[in-house]
Design a protein around this motif. Structure first.
Motif, PDB file in Angstrom:
ATOM      1  N   ALA A  56     -12.571 -88.625 -35.970  1.00 11.01           N
ATOM      2  CA  ALA A  56     -12.056 -89.728 -35.153  1.00 11.01           C
ATOM      3  C   ALA A  56     -12.470 -89.552 -33.697  1.00 11.01           C
ATOM      4  O   ALA A  56     -12.816 -90.529 -33.013  1.00 11.01           O
ATOM      5  CB  ALA A  56     -10.538 -89.802 -35.277  1.00 11.01           C
ATOM      6  N   ALA A  57     -12.439 -88.304 -33.210  1.00 14.15           N
ATOM      7  CA  ALA A  57     -12.838 -88.053 -31.821  1.00 14.15           C
ATOM      8  C   ALA A  57     -14.320 -88.341 -31.614  1.00 14.15           C
ATOM      9  O   ALA A  57     -14.721 -88.864 -30.560  1.00 14.15           O
ATOM     10  CB  ALA A  57     -12.515 -86.609 -31.443  1.00 14.15           C
ATOM     11  N   LEU A  58     -15.149 -88.011 -32.603  1.00 19.30           N
ATOM     12  CA  LEU A  58     -16.583 -88.254 -32.474  1.00 19.30           C
ATOM     13  C   LEU A  58     -16.928 -89.728 -32.656  1.00 19.30           C
ATOM     14  O   LEU A  58     -17.856 -90.239 -32.016  1.00 19.30           O
ATOM     15  CB  LEU A  58     -17.348 -87.418 -33.509  1.00 19.30           C
ATOM     16  N   LEU A  59     -16.187 -90.426 -33.524  1.00 21.33           N
ATOM     17  CA  LEU A  59     -16.482 -91.830 -33.788  1.00 21.33           C
ATOM     18  C   LEU A  59     -15.986 -92.745 -32.679  1.00 21.33           C
ATOM     19  O   LEU A  59     -16.425 -93.886 -32.577  1.00 21.33           O
ATOM     20  CB  LEU A  59     -15.864 -92.247 -35.127  1.00 21.33           C
ATOM     21  N   SER A  60     -15.057 -92.264 -31.870  1.00 19.82           N
ATOM     22  CA  SER A  60     -14.571 -93.035 -30.718  1.00 19.82           C
ATOM     23  C   SER A  60     -14.641 -92.146 -29.485  1.00 19.82           C
ATOM     24  O   SER A  60     -13.616 -91.713 -28.941  1.00 19.82           O
ATOM     25  CB  SER A  60     -13.137 -93.515 -30.953  1.00 19.82           C
ATOM     26  N   PRO A  61     -15.835 -91.806 -29.026  1.00 20.87           N
ATOM     27  CA  PRO A  61     -15.985 -90.834 -27.942  1.00 20.87           C
ATOM     28  C   PRO A  61     -15.409 -91.343 -26.628  1.00 20.87           C
ATOM     29  O   PRO A  61     -15.681 -92.463 -26.204  1.00 20.87           O
ATOM     30  CB  PRO A  61     -17.507 -90.635 -27.844  1.00 20.87           C
ATOM     31  N   ALA A  62     -14.572 -90.493 -26.011  1.00 21.96           N
ATOM     32  CA  ALA A  62     -14.001 -90.846 -24.712  1.00 21.96           C
ATOM     33  C   ALA A  62     -14.927 -90.432 -23.571  1.00 21.96           C
ATOM     34  O   ALA A  62     -14.752 -90.859 -22.435  1.00 21.96           O
ATOM     35  CB  ALA A  62     -12.636 -90.165 -24.539  1.00 21.96           C
ATOM     36  N   ALA A  63     -15.901 -89.588 -23.872  1.00 16.21           N
ATOM     37  CA  ALA A  63     -16.851 -89.097 -22.872  1.00 16.21           C
ATOM     38  C   ALA A  63     -18.165 -88.814 -23.585  1.00 16.21           C
ATOM     39  O   ALA A  63     -18.209 -88.754 -24.817  1.00 16.21           O
ATOM     40  CB  ALA A  63     -16.311 -87.832 -22.193  1.00 16.21           C
ATOM     41  N   PRO A  64     -19.253 -88.659 -22.831  1.00 13.45           N
ATOM     42  CA  PRO A  64     -20.531 -88.328 -23.468  1.00 13.45           C
ATOM     43  C   PRO A  64     -20.411 -87.070 -24.325  1.00 13.45           C
ATOM     44  O   PRO A  64     -19.776 -86.097 -23.940  1.00 13.45           O
ATOM     45  CB  PRO A  64     -21.464 -88.099 -22.268  1.00 13.45           C
ATOM     46  N   PRO A  76     -26.318 -78.018 -36.252  1.00 17.49           N
ATOM     47  CA  PRO A  76     -25.482 -79.106 -35.731  1.00 17.49           C
ATOM     48  C   PRO A  76     -25.105 -80.111 -36.810  1.00 17.49           C
ATOM     49  O   PRO A  76     -25.896 -80.438 -37.682  1.00 17.49           O
ATOM     50  CB  PRO A  76     -26.382 -79.745 -34.663  1.00 17.49           C
ATOM     51  N   ARG A  77     -23.865 -80.606 -36.725  1.00 17.08           N
ATOM     52  CA  ARG A  77     -23.379 -81.671 -37.606  1.00 17.08           C
ATOM     53  C   ARG A  77     -23.355 -82.952 -36.775  1.00 17.08           C
ATOM     54  O   ARG A  77     -22.430 -83.196 -36.004  1.00 17.08           O
ATOM     55  CB  ARG A  77     -21.993 -81.322 -38.136  1.00 17.08           C
ATOM     56  N   VAL A  78     -24.405 -83.741 -36.939  1.00 19.43           N
ATOM     57  CA  VAL A  78     -24.623 -84.856 -36.008  1.00 19.43           C
ATOM     58  C   VAL A  78     -24.237 -86.222 -36.569  1.00 19.43           C
ATOM     59  O   VAL A  78     -24.253 -87.208 -35.836  1.00 19.43           O
ATOM     60  CB  VAL A  78     -26.107 -84.901 -35.571  1.00 19.43           C
ATOM     61  N   GLY A  79     -23.911 -86.308 -37.862  1.00 12.69           N
ATOM     62  CA  GLY A  79     -23.694 -87.613 -38.475  1.00 12.69           C
ATOM     63  C   GLY A  79     -22.650 -88.453 -37.779  1.00 12.69           C
ATOM     64  O   GLY A  79     -22.915 -89.590 -37.354  1.00 12.69           O
ATOM     65  N   PHE A  80     -21.427 -87.927 -37.633  1.00 15.94           N
ATOM     66  CA  PHE A  80     -20.355 -88.684 -36.985  1.00 15.94           C
ATOM     67  C   PHE A  80     -20.645 -88.895 -35.507  1.00 15.94           C
ATOM     68  O   PHE A  80     -20.288 -89.935 -34.936  1.00 15.94           O
ATOM     69  CB  PHE A  80     -19.017 -87.964 -37.159  1.00 15.94           C
ATOM     70  N   ALA A  81     -21.280 -87.909 -34.873  1.00 15.43           N
ATOM     71  CA  ALA A  81     -21.609 -88.052 -33.454  1.00 15.43           C
ATOM     72  C   ALA A  81     -22.591 -89.199 -33.234  1.00 15.43           C
ATOM     73  O   ALA A  81     -22.427 -90.010 -32.312  1.00 15.43           O
ATOM     74  CB  ALA A  81     -22.181 -86.740 -32.916  1.00 15.43           C
ATOM     75  N   VAL A  82     -23.615 -89.277 -34.074  1.00 17.93           N
ATOM     76  CA  VAL A  82     -24.577 -90.378 -33.982  1.00 17.93           C
ATOM     77  C   VAL A  82     -23.883 -91.712 -34.213  1.00 17.93           C
ATOM     78  O   VAL A  82     -24.098 -92.692 -33.482  1.00 17.93           O
ATOM     79  CB  VAL A  82     -25.718 -90.182 -34.995  1.00 17.93           C
ATOM     80  N   ALA A  83     -23.021 -91.763 -35.239  1.00 21.48           N
ATOM     81  CA  ALA A  83     -22.294 -93.007 -35.529  1.00 21.48           C
ATOM     82  C   ALA A  83     -21.419 -93.420 -34.355  1.00 21.48           C
ATOM     83  O   ALA A  83     -21.354 -94.606 -34.004  1.00 21.48           O
ATOM     84  CB  ALA A  83     -21.448 -92.822 -36.792  1.00 21.48           C
ATOM     85  N   GLY A  84     -20.756 -92.449 -33.720  1.00 19.04           N
ATOM     86  CA  GLY A  84     -19.895 -92.764 -32.591  1.00 19.04           C
ATOM     87  C   GLY A  84     -20.670 -93.288 -31.392  1.00 19.04           C
ATOM     88  O   GLY A  84     -20.270 -94.263 -30.752  1.00 19.04           O
ATOM     89  N   VAL A  85     -21.789 -92.632 -31.091  1.00 24.16           N
ATOM     90  CA  VAL A  85     -22.590 -93.051 -29.939  1.00 24.16           C
ATOM     91  C   VAL A  85     -23.144 -94.462 -30.140  1.00 24.16           C
ATOM     92  O   VAL A  85     -23.055 -95.319 -29.247  1.00 24.16           O
ATOM     93  CB  VAL A  85     -23.739 -92.046 -29.707  1.00 24.16           C
ATOM     94  N   LEU A  86     -23.703 -94.728 -31.320  1.00 22.27           N
ATOM     95  CA  LEU A  86     -24.319 -96.037 -31.554  1.00 22.27           C
ATOM     96  C   LEU A  86     -23.278 -97.149 -31.691  1.00 22.27           C
ATOM     97  O   LEU A  86     -23.487 -98.265 -31.202  1.00 22.27           O
ATOM     98  CB  LEU A  86     -25.192 -95.975 -32.813  1.00 22.27           C
ATOM     99  N   SER A  87     -22.165 -96.865 -32.357  1.00 18.85           N
ATOM    100  CA  SER A  87     -21.134 -97.899 -32.489  1.00 18.85           C
ATOM    101  C   SER A  87     -20.540 -98.253 -31.131  1.00 18.85           C
ATOM    102  O   SER A  87     -20.265 -99.420 -30.847  1.00 18.85           O
ATOM    103  CB  SER A  87     -20.038 -97.439 -33.456  1.00 18.85           C
ATOM    104  N   ASP A  88     -20.364 -97.258 -30.279  1.00 22.94           N
ATOM    105  CA  ASP A  88     -19.841 -97.515 -28.936  1.00 22.94           C
ATOM    106  C   ASP A  88     -20.863 -98.290 -28.100  1.00 22.94           C
ATOM    107  O   ASP A  88     -20.504 -99.185 -27.333  1.00 22.94           O
ATOM    108  CB  ASP A  88     -19.491 -96.191 -28.263  1.00 22.94           C
ATOM    109  N   ARG A  89     -22.127 -97.971 -28.262  1.00 21.23           N
ATOM    110  CA  ARG A  89     -23.168 -98.618 -27.457  1.00 21.23           C
ATOM    111  C   ARG A  89     -23.379-100.071 -27.869  1.00 21.23           C
ATOM    112  O   ARG A  89     -23.629-100.929 -27.017  1.00 21.23           O
ATOM    113  CB  ARG A  89     -24.484 -97.841 -27.599  1.00 21.23           C
ATOM    114  N   TYR A  90     -23.287-100.354 -29.178  1.00 20.55           N
ATOM    115  CA  TYR A  90     -23.641-101.696 -29.660  1.00 20.55           C
ATOM    116  C   TYR A  90     -22.433-102.546 -30.039  1.00 20.55           C
ATOM    117  O   TYR A  90     -22.582-103.691 -30.430  1.00 20.55           O
ATOM    118  CB  TYR A  90     -24.604-101.597 -30.842  1.00 20.55           C
ATOM    119  N   GLY A  91     -21.218-101.991 -29.966  1.00 20.63           N
ATOM    120  CA  GLY A  91     -20.041-102.831 -30.107  1.00 20.63           C
ATOM    121  C   GLY A  91     -19.536-103.053 -31.513  1.00 20.63           C
ATOM    122  O   GLY A  91     -18.990-104.122 -31.795  1.00 20.63           O
ATOM    123  N   PHE A  92     -19.696-102.073 -32.416  1.00 20.18           N
ATOM    124  CA  PHE A  92     -19.047-102.167 -33.714  1.00 20.18           C
ATOM    125  C   PHE A  92     -18.203-100.917 -33.931  1.00 20.18           C
ATOM    126  O   PHE A  92     -18.224-100.002 -33.118  1.00 20.18           O
ATOM    127  CB  PHE A  92     -20.053-102.388 -34.848  1.00 20.18           C
TER     128      PHE A  92
END
Length: 400
Positions: free
Chosen positions: A242-250, A260-276
């Motif tokens: 949840a913290a990675l999917l809704s990042p409060a900071a970079p 590295p486990r990047v799956g949720f981090a990638v999803a969080g960054v892109l969803s925050d950037r594009y609005g889903f």
């Protein structure tokens, strides 16, 4: 009087009185000395306490300065590392795109009518698609972009494109009840995020178990629901996700572990950037994890793009015989077994298109040695997994 003077008891009492007076005076002097000593010790203690507080204050200030300087150094190092990785990933993305185009040219211009060679090209292209997705994910974490797409794509084709970017694509089944398109700016981000969720679902569930994508309309947009049959995740892992999917900071790339486990981090960054929105806090009907991508109406469109020649690996060639075979190719269906060339085999089935109540149909038996059928299988897989992957990654502005 003489008798009193000679009385021994009187003398004893006198001696005792004198001794008592002396003892009292001595105790008084001792008590006064102790009080003075106690006062001095309190003064010293108060002084030491004040000095301790002063030292604590100086230590806290020094510690704060150190942490601030360390945070600045770490921030600069993180920024520089991300800049370097972003540049590297950009180069790798371009190389992956060039390689995919080379494979496409080989398929279209030279080997489109040879099922065995085409099967090998499909295997190479599938590996290349996974390589490209990893590069895209790291680039996204570092603030890079995913490429530019000029046209919208159906949500069904986006799901098929995402499926073609993971290793165990043959375990994924797609069910669609909608007939809308994803806006051009969101096609690649949604495909990459869905691919990361599918990769997690297939890697953390038993081999052979299905992973389902259900595409459903909701009052606020469209949901892509991924269900697997794994063991689920703990509450601690849910909180981390949840913290990675809704990042409060970079997100710091050094905080993702090694490896590295990047799956949720990638999803969080892109969803925050594009609005889903993306969530993984539900349980699937099979006891595993349910991951949900919610696409708002602002990222959807009912306007289908004009028909155009498919990019990526395709079985259309200049050879009339190959073109005739391709014209009869059905849409992709669940994969069973492999061909002689190592390509996952597909069975003939009724065409699947993105319309209400669409589900990938069950396979039907066919001959494994029929080259025409083999070419059809290859073509179906090529069109099904690569239709939504015509992203152009030429140099230029990063704004999509």
């Amino acid at each position: 009087m003489t008798s009193l003077i000679k009385d021994p008891i009187l003398w004893i009492l006198l001696v005792v009185l004198i001794a008592a007076v002396i003892a009292v005076n001595r105790a008084r002097r001792t008590n006064m000395a102790l009080r003075k000593q106690n006062t001095d010790l309190r003064t010293v203690r108060d002084g030491l306490h004040m000095e301790t507080q002063r030292l604590h204050g100086e230590y806290a200030a020094l510690r704060a300065d150190q942490e601030r300087a360390l945070a600045e150094v770490r921030g600069d190092a993180e920024t520089e590392t991300k800049d370097v990785l972003k540049a590297w990933m950009r180069s790798l993305q371009v190389l992956a795109d060039q390689q995919q185009r080379s494979i496409s040219d080989l398929a279209r211009l030279k080997y489109g009518d040879d099922p065995l060679i085409l099967a090998d090209l499909m295997t190479i292209d599938h590996t290349n698609s996974q390589f490209g997705r990893r590069a895209q994910g790291i680039a996204a974490l570092c603030g890079g972009w995913l490429g530019r797409r000029e046209t919208a794509a159906s949500v069904y084709d986006v799901a098929r494109s995402a499926t073609g970017r993971i290793k165990h694509f043959d375990r994924v089944k797609i069910h669609s009840r909608v007939n809308v398109h994803v806006a051009a700016t969101a096609v690649e981000p949604v495909a990459v995020v869905l691919a990361e969720l599918l990769d997690n679902a297939t890697n953390y569930s038993a081999p052979g178990t299905p992973v389902e994508i259900n595409i459903q309309a909701v009052p606020t947009g469209i949901c892509l629901i991924v269900d697997d049959a794994g063991l689920g995740i703990s509450q601690e892992e849910k909180d981390r996700a949840a913290a990675l999917l809704s990042p409060a900071a970079p997100i710091s790339i050094t905080s993702l572990g090694n490896p590295p486990r990047v799956g949720f981090a990638v999803a969080g960054v892109l969803s925050d950037r594009y609005g889903f929105k993306v969530s993984v806090d539900s349980v699937s009907p099979y006891g595993g994890v349910r991951a949900v991508i919610l696409l708002p109406e602002s990222l959807l469109t009912n306007e289908a793009p004009e028909p155009a020649a498919e990019t990526g690996l395709s079985v259309e060639t200049d050879a009339p015989a190959a073109a005739a075979r391709v014209a009869r190719i059905p849409a992709p269906v669940p994969i069973i077994g492999t061909t002689a060339g190592g390509l996952p085999k597909r069975r003939r089935a009724v065409a699947v298109v993105p319309q209400p109540a669409v589900t990938e149909p069950a396979p039907e038996p066919v001959s494994e040695h029929n080259s025409e059928v083999t070419a059809s299988r290859i073509g179906a897989f090529a069109r099904g997994t690569l239709r939504g992957r015509d992203t152009t990654t030429t140099e230029g502005t990063q704004e999509q």
